[in-house]
Every structure is written in structure tokens, then in C-alpha cells.
Design an enzyme around this catalytic site. Sequence first.
Site, PDB file in Angstrom:
ATOM      1  N   ASP A   1      -5.596  -3.445  -2.945  1.00  0.00           N
ATOM      2  CA  ASP A   1      -6.925  -4.053  -3.045  1.00  0.00           C
ATOM      3  C   ASP A   1      -7.001  -5.041  -4.208  1.00  0.00           C
ATOM      4  O   ASP A   1      -7.601  -6.109  -4.088  1.00  0.00           O
ATOM      5  CB  ASP A   1      -7.999  -2.978  -3.213  1.00  0.00           C
ATOM      6  CG  ASP A   1      -8.212  -2.156  -1.953  1.00  0.00           C
ATOM      7  OD1 ASP A   1      -7.753  -2.588  -0.879  1.00  0.00           O
ATOM      8  OD2 ASP A   1      -8.838  -1.089  -2.053  1.00  0.00           O
TER       9      ASP A   1
ATOM     10  N   GLU B   1      -4.913  -8.783   6.051  1.00  0.00           N
ATOM     11  CA  GLU B   1      -4.180  -9.447   4.983  1.00  0.00           C
ATOM     12  C   GLU B   1      -4.146 -10.966   5.153  1.00  0.00           C
ATOM     13  O   GLU B   1      -3.364 -11.643   4.508  1.00  0.00           O
ATOM     14  CB  GLU B   1      -2.752  -8.911   4.921  1.00  0.00           C
ATOM     15  CG  GLU B   1      -1.996  -9.118   6.210  1.00  0.00           C
ATOM     16  CD  GLU B   1      -0.645  -8.441   6.234  1.00  0.00           C
ATOM     17  OE1 GLU B   1       0.198  -8.878   7.029  1.00  0.00           O
ATOM     18  OE2 GLU B   1      -0.434  -7.497   5.463  1.00  0.00           O
TER      19      GLU B   1
ATOM     20  N   HIS C   1      -3.186   2.091  -2.285  1.00  0.00           N
ATOM     21  CA  HIS C   1      -4.223   1.199  -1.769  1.00  0.00           C
ATOM     22  C   HIS C   1      -4.994   0.493  -2.878  1.00  0.00           C
ATOM     23  O   HIS C   1      -5.454  -0.638  -2.689  1.00  0.00           O
ATOM     24  CB  HIS C   1      -5.180   1.957  -0.840  1.00  0.00           C
ATOM     25  CG  HIS C   1      -4.551   2.323   0.456  1.00  0.00           C
ATOM     26  ND1 HIS C   1      -4.550   1.481   1.541  1.00  0.00           N
ATOM     27  CD2 HIS C   1      -3.881   3.432   0.840  1.00  0.00           C
ATOM     28  CE1 HIS C   1      -3.909   2.047   2.542  1.00  0.00           C
ATOM     29  NE2 HIS C   1      -3.490   3.236   2.144  1.00  0.00           N
TER      30      HIS C   1
ATOM     31  N   ASN D   1       0.826  -1.212   0.000  1.00  0.00           N
ATOM     32  CA  ASN D   1       0.000   0.000   0.000  1.00  0.00           C
ATOM     33  C   ASN D   1       0.861   1.262   0.000  1.00  0.00           C
ATOM     34  O   ASN D   1       0.565   2.224  -0.707  1.00  0.00           O
ATOM     35  CB  ASN D   1      -0.951   0.011   1.186  1.00  0.00           C
ATOM     36  CG  ASN D   1      -2.084  -0.975   1.033  1.00  0.00           C
ATOM     37  OD1 ASN D   1      -2.399  -1.413  -0.056  1.00  0.00           O
ATOM     38  ND2 ASN D   1      -2.694  -1.328   2.145  1.00  0.00           N
TER      39      ASN D   1
END
Length: 134
Positions: free
Chosen positions: A17, A43, A13, A8
Site C-alpha cells: 500500500d 496495480e 500488504h 505483498n
Amino acid sequence: MIKAKRINDQYGHNVGDIILSTVAGKLQNAIRRTDSLARWGGEEFVILAVDSDIHQALLLAEKIRETVREIPFENKITLTVSIGVAEYQPDETFDHFCCRADAALYRAKDEGRNRIVIDTQAASIENALNPCGE
């Protein structure tokens, strides 16, 4: 499972994702229809492999480890996975079962990642009532 914060921070991000979604899809394709897959925290994923003994679970874990390692991502991102495996014991609480699997996962991470650790602790009625010594 993956070092999501690093991804990230480095790629954003949206990329994180996409990676989590891709991994989830690959994991779903790697398990049997009778198994269950769920995201467990930021995660981490959990797979409940029903009607499997510890040896079958180990084979599945290795299949998953290889599957994740071979996912091609842009930007030369490569993933590895650490896996904790535990076999449900009769009369064990679900909390204790999850605690043992989680402890195995953290041992895998502590031992260098990209590995599988099997929990070998035999559950008893006494420790099933007191998950992980809490």
C-alpha cells in the site's frame, strides 16, 4: 504496473500500500495540472493527457517510466513500469480507446516489461462501435 502480489507476499500488504501510494504521488507530480491520473485496477494507473498528440504522450510516458524507476524504496525494492500509449481518435468510443491502450500495455508486459508500447491501430467508426472486436 508493478508486480503487487510479489511485493505483498514478500513484504506484506502495508508495504504494498505504501508503494502504491508513493507511486501515485510521484505520478501526480510528473503530469501537468490539466492531465488526469486515476488508479485503474489493483496495480495499474491511467493518465489522460489532454491536448496531447502521440509524440507528447510518448515523452510523458518516458518521463513516467524514469520517475518510477528512480523512486528509492526501503528493502532494496526497485520498480519498473510498463506503459501502453494510445491517442484518442475522432468518433472513437471511450471503451475502444481504453481497449487499445490496454492492448498496448499488455504488449509492453509481454515484450519484457520496463518499456513503452504505442498503439498504432487507426480507429474507424466501424471498429469504434465494436470495441476490440467484442
